[in-house]
Design an enzyme around this catalytic site. Structure first.
Site, PDB file in Angstrom:
ATOM      1  N   ASP A  74     -37.051 -34.640   4.266  1.00  0.00           N
ATOM      2  CA  ASP A  74     -36.583 -33.224   3.966  1.00  0.00           C
ATOM      3  C   ASP A  74     -36.572 -32.564   2.794  1.00  0.00           C
ATOM      4  O   ASP A  74     -36.676 -31.497   2.718  1.00  0.00           O
ATOM      5  CB  ASP A  74     -35.094 -33.489   4.561  1.00  0.00           C
ATOM      6  N   CYS A 106     -28.278 -18.112   1.567  1.00  0.00           N
ATOM      7  CA  CYS A 106     -28.180 -18.551   0.188  1.00  0.00           C
ATOM      8  C   CYS A 106     -29.252 -19.635  -0.123  1.00  0.00           C
ATOM      9  O   CYS A 106     -29.496 -20.377   0.663  1.00  0.00           O
ATOM     10  CB  CYS A 106     -26.841 -19.304  -0.099  1.00  0.00           C
ATOM     11  N   CYS A 135     -30.583 -23.188  -4.516  1.00  0.00           N
ATOM     12  CA  CYS A 135     -30.928 -24.538  -5.189  1.00  0.00           C
ATOM     13  C   CYS A 135     -32.660 -24.367  -5.479  1.00  0.00           C
ATOM     14  O   CYS A 135     -33.142 -25.222  -5.856  1.00  0.00           O
ATOM     15  CB  CYS A 135     -30.597 -25.530  -4.407  1.00  0.00           C
ATOM     16  N   TYR A 186     -31.457 -30.171   6.392  1.00  0.00           N
ATOM     17  CA  TYR A 186     -30.791 -31.460   6.097  1.00  0.00           C
ATOM     18  C   TYR A 186     -29.268 -31.766   6.424  1.00  0.00           C
ATOM     19  O   TYR A 186     -29.101 -32.583   6.912  1.00  0.00           O
ATOM     20  CB  TYR A 186     -30.989 -31.807   4.629  1.00  0.00           C
ATOM     21  N   CYS A 196     -18.485 -31.936   3.546  1.00  0.00           N
ATOM     22  CA  CYS A 196     -17.154 -32.299   4.217  1.00  0.00           C
ATOM     23  C   CYS A 196     -17.324 -31.689   5.632  1.00  0.00           C
ATOM     24  O   CYS A 196     -18.044 -31.152   5.809  1.00  0.00           O
ATOM     25  CB  CYS A 196     -16.127 -31.778   3.449  1.00  0.00           C
ATOM     26  N   GLY A 231     -19.544 -36.495   5.767  1.00  0.00           N
ATOM     27  CA  GLY A 231     -18.682 -36.897   4.814  1.00  0.00           C
ATOM     28  C   GLY A 231     -18.194 -38.443   5.303  1.00  0.00           C
ATOM     29  O   GLY A 231     -17.773 -38.357   6.211  1.00  0.00           O
ATOM     30  N   ASN A 267     -14.064 -27.398   3.528  1.00  0.00           N
ATOM     31  CA  ASN A 267     -15.488 -27.713   3.124  1.00  0.00           C
ATOM     32  C   ASN A 267     -16.118 -26.768   2.606  1.00  0.00           C
ATOM     33  O   ASN A 267     -15.815 -25.538   2.687  1.00  0.00           O
ATOM     34  CB  ASN A 267     -16.087 -27.606   4.525  1.00  0.00           C
ATOM     35  N   GLY A 268     -16.458 -27.111   1.512  1.00  0.00           N
ATOM     36  CA  GLY A 268     -16.950 -26.228   0.454  1.00  0.00           C
ATOM     37  C   GLY A 268     -16.754 -26.494  -0.902  1.00  0.00           C
ATOM     38  O   GLY A 268     -16.045 -27.480  -1.146  1.00  0.00           O
TER      39      GLY A 268
HETATM   40  S1  SF4 Z   1     -27.363 -23.767  -3.413  1.00  0.00           S
HETATM   41 FE1  SF4 Z   1     -28.590 -24.543  -2.060  1.00  0.00          FE
HETATM   42  S2  SF4 Z   1     -27.413 -26.256  -1.023  1.00  0.00           S
HETATM   43 FE2  SF4 Z   1     -25.891 -24.792  -2.237  1.00  0.00          FE
HETATM   44  S3  SF4 Z   1     -25.374 -23.411  -0.787  1.00  0.00           S
HETATM   45 FE3  SF4 Z   1     -27.092 -22.246  -1.528  1.00  0.00          FE
HETATM   46  S4  SF4 Z   1     -28.690 -23.063  -0.209  1.00  0.00           S
HETATM   47 FE4  SF4 Z   1     -26.901 -24.295   0.216  1.00  0.00          FE
END
Ligand code: SF4
Length: 562
Positions: free
Chosen positions: A394, A481, A484, A290, A36, A63, A138-139
């Site tokens: 990407d 983070c 993924c 991305y 978003c 979004g 957003n989140g």
């Molecule tokens: S899991 Fe991947 S897409 Fe989700 S916040 Fe962490 S780095 Fe970003």
């Protein structure tokens, strides 16, 4: 730290349509879906609705399902929202009717709750004294089930219907709506700012929030700062937005990022900053890959520069003899430029993107649908024919895009197709606001690199390493983070049953609450409350007009605010 072993138990169904990718629904061959965009402005004397419109326009990539804004003139808040792009929802007439000195805007891709009019944002709730709070988020929160229980308990304790005059709110199924309801629950007694200071530390997950009552604009970011949020200065006011690109378009100068764990309040008394949690920065690394616009800056690093550097590193890590480097437009373009720079192989355009076709709400006919990827990308045959290609994209999520792409390039005359990916293999789902796919749908969740290569049919395949990606962002590894890619989720997750996009739709109403909820919906929709502003539309966009939620509280109500 894998979040939950059961996500890996189901064999992947990735081969389901491998032989006929062109028969896949468009959604199936989409990559990661954005989350978003949020925008807020406090600027007396400015046309805040138009500033918000342009700000949302700059954030449209985040979004495309719904758009909305809430505008306040100090006494009244008007919310206008609907399904569709910013340009589809707003026109000159609507914007000129939205008068005020502050606004909150939102463009939505659904990461919690379905794509319905009720789930469009800003969400809106009123306090016991009739003051309104509009909120854009957003989140994605990970303690949504807990918050939902809290909301139900609160309604039961107060023996009241949902504390709202927005009768659409009871039909929404988003974590954002729960936050708004909890925010207004105590606001009549202690004020919105104090209410936020008490609530925000109890939210877990990713949230960049922009919200407002009739006088004050607020912005808050979770302690990890997973999603971006920046503060900008106008000559006569302040702006907050998901990305710096949205500051640029309204002529605001970047002041700084909203800090992780910080609440900002902006009104005629100036700007106040409060800490509701100690910062533990874990910014989303996928924003660099991305999600964010290339002309955005995150933590001082240009996203475009980071993507070019990823491409250079990719060339060093996965060299190949080839004639031409082409990007998968648009998100693969900077990394392809970097790959060409790093490898010395000429860069060229081999694919043309049909930029707007994916944004239409008109369902394609079967004939059109069968075109598959050709709906979005068309090869430049003269450029491709007889060439050994390096194709830079990407990311690979389900792999359907790349599989169809490789086939299309071969059909267009490429003699070799080498795929290079500007991110490591996506092996884990995101629970912080990006809708990738389930673990079972992620191609790299079940296959190694050679397995993925065979699946997409390329001559070779190379992903940038996690180290290469981190290096290109110029951020310390500890501040990112990367869940993924490595499965190490920085914000602890609840058990799987309490996660998921449709959690609030799937959760059964506890037996003890049947009466409360049922009565809540009925009473609210019938509009029995004293002083209620009159009939409001609650239906979906299918029977639209007007999509306007007007909440007007006269001077006395407004003056009674704490
Ligand atoms: S899991 Fe991947 S897409 Fe989700 S916040 Fe962490 S780095 Fe970003």
């Amino acid at each position: 730290m894998p979040p939950c072993s059961s996500w890996n138990e189901h064999p992947t169904d990735i081969h389901l349509d491998e032989q006929h990718p062109e028969h896949l629904d468009e959604r199936t061959w989409e990559g990661p879906r954005e989350e978003c965009g949020v925008f807020g402005v406090w600027a007396p004397g400015e046309d805040v609705a138009k500033l918000t419109y342009y700000g949302l326009y700059a954030l449209q990539h985040r979004g495309q399902e719904a758009s909305g804004m809430a505008v306040s003139d100090g006494l009244h808040t008007v919310v206008f929202k609907d399904l569709g792009l910013v340009s589809q929802v707003f026109d000159e007439q609507v914007l000129s009717s939205l008068k005020g000195h502050l606004a909150v805007g939102h463009c939505r891709y659904s990461t919690t709750g379905s794509t319905t009019w009720e789930n469009a944002q800003p969400t809106f709730r009123t306090t016991a004294t009739g003051s309104g709070v509009a909120l854009g988020h957003n989140g994605n929160l990970v303690n949504t089930a807990e918050l939902r229980d809290e909301v139900l308990a609160q309604r039961r304790a107060s023996a009241a219907t949902p504390s709202t005059r927005d009768r659409t709110a009871v039909q929404s199924t988003t974590d954002s709506d729960l936050v708004t309801e909890l925010l207004v629950a105590t606001a009549a007694d202690i004020g919105v700012e104090e209410s936020a200071m008490r609530l925000l530390p109890r939210l877990r997950g990713a949230f960049s929030l922009v919200f407002a009552d009739e006088q004050t604009l607020y912005a808050a970011r979770d302690a990890q700062g997973v999603r971006p949020l920046v503060l900008g200065r106008l000559e006569r006011g302040w702006v907050v937005a998901s990305e710096t690109a949205a500051l640029d378009i309204v002529g605001a100068t970047m002041v700084r990022e909203v800090e992780p764990g910080e609440l900002l309040a902006i009104d005629s008394a100036g700007m106040r900053s409060s800490r509701f949690a100690a910062p533990e920065p874990k910014g989303c690394v996928f924003e660099y890959v991305y999600l964010a616009r290339p002309d955005t800056t995150i933590s001082g690093r240009s996203v475009h520069a980071a993507r070019v550097e990823i491409g250079r590193r990719l060339a060093g890590e996965h060299p190949v003899e080839a004639d031409l480097v082409i990007p998968v437009p648009e998100s693969g373009t900077p990394a392809a430029i970097g790959y060409a720079q790093g490898s010395g192989i000429p860069y060229g355009q081999g694919l043309v993107k049909n930029a707007y076709v994916g944004r239409t709400f008109i369902q394609p006919s079967q004939t059109i649908r069968q075109l598959g990827i050709r709906l979005k990308l068309n090869p430049l045959r003269d450029v491709i024919r007889g060439k050994r290609l390096v194709v830079v994209d990407d990311s690979i999520v389900r792999g359907n895009t790349q599989r169809a792409l490789v086939r299309m390039l071969r059909e267009a005359g490429a003699v070799e197709v080498h795929v290079r990916i500007a991110s490591p293999p996506v092996r884990w789902p995101c629970f912080y606001g990006i809708d990738f796919a389930t673990r079972a749908e992620l191609l790299a969740g079940a296959l190694d690199t050679e397995g993925v290569r065979r699946s997409i049919g390329s001559d070779s395949l190379g992903y940038v390493s996690l180290e290469g990606l981190i290096g290109a962002t110029e951020q310390p590894r500890t501040r990112l983070c990367m869940a993924c890619f490595d499965g190490d989720y920085p914000i602890p997750l609840p058990k799987e049953a309490l996660l998921g996009k449709h959690l609030l739709e799937n959760l059964a109403v506890p037996a003890t609450m049947d009466g409360d909820i049922g009565a809540g919906v009925a009473d609210t929709v019938s509009g029995a409350a004293s002083g209620d502003p009159g009939p409001l539309r609650t239906g979906p966009a299918a029977d639209r007009a007007p999509a306007l939620l007007t909440v007007g509280y006269g001077g006395e109500d407004a003056l009674r605010r704490p």
